[in-house]
Write an enzyme that holds these catalytic residues in place. Structure first.
Site, PDB file in Angstrom:
ATOM      1  N   THR A  53      18.926 -36.036 -40.447  1.00  0.00           N
ATOM      2  CA  THR A  53      18.243 -34.753 -40.532  1.00  0.00           C
ATOM      3  C   THR A  53      19.645 -33.705 -41.078  1.00  0.00           C
ATOM      4  OG1 THR A  53      18.433 -32.804 -38.964  1.00  0.00           O
ATOM      5  CG2 THR A  53      19.596 -34.552 -38.136  1.00  0.00           C
ATOM      6  N   ASP A  54      19.382 -32.543 -41.459  1.00  0.00           N
ATOM      7  CA  ASP A  54      20.165 -31.600 -41.986  1.00  0.00           C
ATOM      8  C   ASP A  54      21.147 -31.245 -40.918  1.00  0.00           C
ATOM      9  OD1 ASP A  54      18.309 -30.139 -40.631  1.00  0.00           O
ATOM     10  OD2 ASP A  54      18.264 -28.755 -42.432  1.00  0.00           O
ATOM     11  N   GLU A  55      20.438 -31.549 -39.808  1.00  0.00           N
ATOM     12  CA  GLU A  55      21.297 -30.740 -38.345  1.00  0.00           C
ATOM     13  C   GLU A  55      22.592 -31.616 -38.419  1.00  0.00           C
ATOM     14  OE1 GLU A  55      19.309 -29.880 -35.141  1.00  0.00           O
ATOM     15  OE2 GLU A  55      17.314 -29.758 -35.899  1.00  0.00           O
ATOM     16  N   TYR A 113      21.783 -34.049 -30.064  1.00  0.00           N
ATOM     17  CA  TYR A 113      20.906 -34.404 -30.850  1.00  0.00           C
ATOM     18  C   TYR A 113      21.746 -34.902 -32.271  1.00  0.00           C
ATOM     19  CZ  TYR A 113      17.418 -34.779 -34.620  1.00  0.00           C
ATOM     20  OH  TYR A 113      16.554 -35.065 -35.667  1.00  0.00           O
ATOM     21  N   LYS A 135      22.830 -38.408 -34.403  1.00  0.00           N
ATOM     22  CA  LYS A 135      22.226 -38.523 -35.626  1.00  0.00           C
ATOM     23  C   LYS A 135      23.389 -38.584 -36.677  1.00  0.00           C
ATOM     24  CE  LYS A 135      18.459 -38.829 -37.041  1.00  0.00           C
ATOM     25  NZ  LYS A 135      17.700 -39.917 -36.905  1.00  0.00           N
TER      26      LYS A 135
HETATM   27  N1  NAD Z   1      10.677 -33.476 -37.156  1.00  0.00           N
HETATM   28  C1  NAD Z   1      11.575 -33.118 -38.092  1.00  0.00           C
HETATM   29  O1  NAD Z   1      11.287 -31.681 -38.642  1.00  0.00           O
HETATM   30  C2  NAD Z   1      12.823 -33.834 -38.554  1.00  0.00           C
HETATM   31  C3  NAD Z   1      13.712 -33.073 -39.371  1.00  0.00           C
HETATM   32  C4  NAD Z   1      14.755 -33.947 -39.766  1.00  0.00           C
HETATM   33  C5  NAD Z   1      14.848 -35.113 -39.448  1.00  0.00           C
HETATM   34  N2  NAD Z   1      14.145 -35.867 -38.759  1.00  0.00           N
HETATM   35  C6  NAD Z   1      14.119 -37.214 -38.318  1.00  0.00           C
HETATM   36  O2  NAD Z   1      13.224 -37.924 -38.675  1.00  0.00           O
HETATM   37  C7  NAD Z   1      12.720 -39.008 -37.964  1.00  0.00           C
HETATM   38  C8  NAD Z   1      11.406 -38.653 -37.358  1.00  0.00           C
HETATM   39  O3  NAD Z   1      11.341 -37.583 -36.526  1.00  0.00           O
HETATM   40  P1  NAD Z   1       9.962 -36.915 -35.818  1.00  0.00           P
HETATM   41  O4  NAD Z   1       9.929 -35.486 -35.776  1.00  0.00           O
HETATM   42  O5  NAD Z   1       8.702 -37.780 -36.387  1.00  0.00           O
HETATM   43  O6  NAD Z   1      10.564 -37.640 -34.257  1.00  0.00           O
HETATM   44  P2  NAD Z   1       9.435 -37.943 -33.140  1.00  0.00           P
HETATM   45  O7  NAD Z   1      10.096 -37.635 -31.903  1.00  0.00           O
HETATM   46  O8  NAD Z   1       7.995 -37.230 -33.338  1.00  0.00           O
HETATM   47  O9  NAD Z   1       9.104 -39.429 -33.061  1.00  0.00           O
HETATM   48  C9  NAD Z   1       9.840 -40.335 -32.733  1.00  0.00           C
HETATM   49  C10 NAD Z   1       9.412 -41.860 -32.534  1.00  0.00           C
HETATM   50  O10 NAD Z   1      10.433 -42.713 -32.242  1.00  0.00           O
HETATM   51  C11 NAD Z   1       9.826 -43.353 -31.232  1.00  0.00           C
HETATM   52  N3  NAD Z   1      10.845 -43.743 -30.317  1.00  0.00           N
HETATM   53  C12 NAD Z   1      11.774 -43.172 -29.561  1.00  0.00           C
HETATM   54  N4  NAD Z   1      12.848 -44.121 -29.117  1.00  0.00           N
HETATM   55  C13 NAD Z   1      12.649 -45.270 -29.662  1.00  0.00           C
HETATM   56  C14 NAD Z   1      13.211 -46.764 -29.360  1.00  0.00           C
HETATM   57  N5  NAD Z   1      14.255 -46.627 -28.619  1.00  0.00           N
HETATM   58  N6  NAD Z   1      12.491 -47.572 -29.907  1.00  0.00           N
HETATM   59  C15 NAD Z   1      11.667 -47.457 -30.387  1.00  0.00           C
HETATM   60  N7  NAD Z   1      10.888 -46.363 -30.927  1.00  0.00           N
HETATM   61  C16 NAD Z   1      11.440 -45.214 -30.297  1.00  0.00           C
HETATM   62  C17 NAD Z   1       9.073 -42.628 -30.405  1.00  0.00           C
HETATM   63  O11 NAD Z   1       8.056 -43.198 -29.322  1.00  0.00           O
HETATM   64  C18 NAD Z   1       8.333 -41.747 -31.509  1.00  0.00           C
HETATM   65  O12 NAD Z   1       6.987 -42.340 -31.843  1.00  0.00           O
HETATM   66  C19 NAD Z   1      14.032 -38.704 -36.763  1.00  0.00           C
HETATM   67  O13 NAD Z   1      14.805 -39.835 -36.956  1.00  0.00           O
HETATM   68  C20 NAD Z   1      14.454 -37.557 -36.961  1.00  0.00           C
HETATM   69  O14 NAD Z   1      15.710 -37.347 -36.161  1.00  0.00           O
HETATM   70  C21 NAD Z   1      12.984 -35.134 -38.213  1.00  0.00           C
END
Ligand code: NAD
Length: 242
Positions: free
Chosen positions: A141-143, A178, A182
């Protein structure tokens, strides 16, 4: 399993029942010839309904598994023989990380470490051609770069530092449990490449939004609150004099 340009690749996607992971899997199965194995623990954030349209595809497999479970991961790698990993599984909600950071440390740091070790053991056993082609893509993430300052008046968008944009050279400065978890995972991934040669990639995307977004996230939350006439939450503090 031989790999060449003409052979469909097998991708191991972690967190594929989440918001972004499910979009990735829908895309892979509808727009490419890739095989996909989805490894997801199905926490509160996992939603298999977002995969209904592709779940019957013969190129798709689902494994309900915690990425902290090494033996389970070893079995999945051995069974599906992936050509690449896309690692999206994470605890991803900032507010939840402030209320209870333990799950974030466990999944985002220990889980990433466990996945890296399982991938490394598997990758070490591949033949040279498949070892060279293998990739471990860590979705971050950019965070990890912290908070953007106020925009600099008149700054050029072509000069990221002067206009307060993040670049890949921006020093890490995570500011929540968080983003710290990350950032820790990013450092592990980088170290596994540097120390062991595991071919890794890290991408640091900004906020995503779209279909199947979990309603606790900012954009759906604001839309839902607005529709119901509730207050709209705004993050951050007003700067003195701003
Ligand atoms: N949503 C955003 O805007 C955003 C922005 C930047 C980065 N990200 C990164 O992208 C990735 C996906 O984000 P998202 O928004 O789809 O997340 P999300 O929270 O919607 O989904 C996370 C998924 O991971 C699964 N999960 C959690 N813990 C687990 C474990 N221990 N073992 C197996 N599965 C597990 C959950 O069941 C879920 O399906 C993350 O790594 C997040 O840090 C997201």
């Amino acid at each position: 399993m031989p790999t060449s340009c003409s052979m469909p690749r097998t991708l191991l996607v972690t967190g594929g029942a989440g918001f972004i992971g499910s979009a990735v899997i829908r895309h892979l199965l509808t727009s490419t010839r890739a095989r996909v194995v989805n490894v997801d623990k199905l926490t509160y954030a996992g939603n298999l309904a977002s995969l209904v349209e592709v779940a019957g595809n013969p190129r798709y497999a689902f494994e309900r598994l915690d990425i902290c479970h090494r033996q389970g991961l070893d079995r999945v790698f051995a069974c599906y023989q992936p050509d690449a990993v896309m690692h999206l599984a994470a605890e991803s909600h900032v507010d939840r990380s402030i209320d209870g950071p333990a799950d974030f440390i466990q999944t985002n740091i220990v889980g990433t470490y466990t996945l890296l070790e399982a991938a490394r053991a598997y990758w070490n056993g591949l033949d040279t051609e498949r070892r060279d082609a293998f990739r471990f893509h860590h979705i971050s993430t950019d965070e990890v770069y912290g908070d953007l300052g106020a925009p600099v008046a008149g700054a050029s968008k072509l000069e990221p530092h002067s206009s307060n944009l993040f670049t890949e050279q921006t020093p890490y400065s995570p500011s929540s449990p968080y983003s710290a978890s990350k950032a820790s995972a990013d450092h592990l991934v980088r170290a596994w490449q540097h120390t062991y040669g595991l071919p890794t990639l890290i991408t640091n995307c900004s906020n995503n939004y779209g279909p199947y977004h979990f309603p606790e996230k900012l954009i759906p939350l604001v839309i839902l609150n607005a529709l119901e006439g509730k207050p709209l939450p705004v993050y951050g503090r007003r700067r003195a004099g701003a």
